[in-house]
Design an enzyme around this catalytic site. Sequence first.
Site, PDB file in Angstrom:
ATOM      1  CG  ASP A   1      -2.072  -1.078   1.102  1.00 22.71           C
ATOM      2  OD1 ASP A   1      -1.633  -2.106   0.439  1.00 22.71           O
ATOM      3  OD2 ASP A   1      -3.184  -0.917   1.876  1.00 22.71           O
TER       4      ASP A   1
ATOM      5  CE  LYS B   1      -5.371   2.119   2.600  1.00 21.63           C
ATOM      6  NZ  LYS B   1      -4.036   1.360   2.980  1.00 21.63           N
TER       7      LYS B   1
ATOM      8  CE  LYS C   1      -6.733  -1.364   2.599  1.00 24.28           C
ATOM      9  NZ  LYS C   1      -5.467  -1.828   2.937  1.00 24.28           N
TER      10      LYS C   1
END
Length: 318
Positions: free
Chosen positions: A155, A218, A254
Amino acid sequence: MLERNSGIPLDLGWVNRSCVNDQAVKGRIQDLLTSRSIHADHQVEWLARSIQCIDLTTLAGDDCPSNVARLCSKAAYPLSDSIASELHIGNGLLTTGAVCVYPARVADACLGLERLGANIPVASVATGFPTGQTSLKIRLAEIEFAVQSGAKEIDIVINRELALAQNWKELYNELVQMRKACGESHMKSILAVGELCNLTNIYRASLVAMMAGSDFIKTSTGKETVNATLPIGLVMCRAIRAYNRKTGFKVGFKPAGGIRTSKDVLQWMTLMKEELGDDYLTPELFRIGASALLNDIERNLTNHFTGGYFLAEEMPMA
């Protein structure tokens, strides 16, 4: 098996002509909240299904091998035996989507999951999380360290300065290098939406991140003032849909930050189904960054089957 997003050359024309109608976004979300809901008879099934999409996370300053091991155990066995039995779920068949930790804790997480015999990927934040305020060389080295330690998902955080300055070419080039550093590990690009000022910037940053080869986009680090909200989610989902129509690649989504209750997750799942379809109710394309959410889901499932509603401190802590 989904074909991974290989990215495309930066299309500045597409990026720069993209604009978001804020009022239309608000109207669509209001419509979803008032006219789309999951019937009470199906909520238990949806909540159980949501567990497999959770990236169970610990990003605390006092993280250590013992609390990471505890997190891994919760990821591998997210529900009590009695609730799993009520749901007719066999032992070990339901797990969270991933365990998410800092790079320094990746090896601990891999070891914890290996001891449990759990086939759950380890995700690691990287690139100077949460601010990204380190040199590109250091950010790339952090990705490489996390991958070498066993992380299967990375991430990363984007450079917000470049996004705010509309310097999409340099942002794209940075992300391409990050994608390369990830190797076979999936790259989830965190936009830090609370620091991008407006929905148009969020949409454009989403496109650039996908063009650079992101496997997921995300919303947030969870450290910003504004994190995952449904209007922001809608904008990012529309970018994902547009990218899929143009390239054929499906990029995952996400939301993270502030998703704490069963009601929250049902709203997000409704958004995914309405905007992107049933494929986006699977861990391959939908993840939820959360630490407290699983606890609330288990409380609600326990209430459904026993009629009792436990206090948060009475439940096993994630």
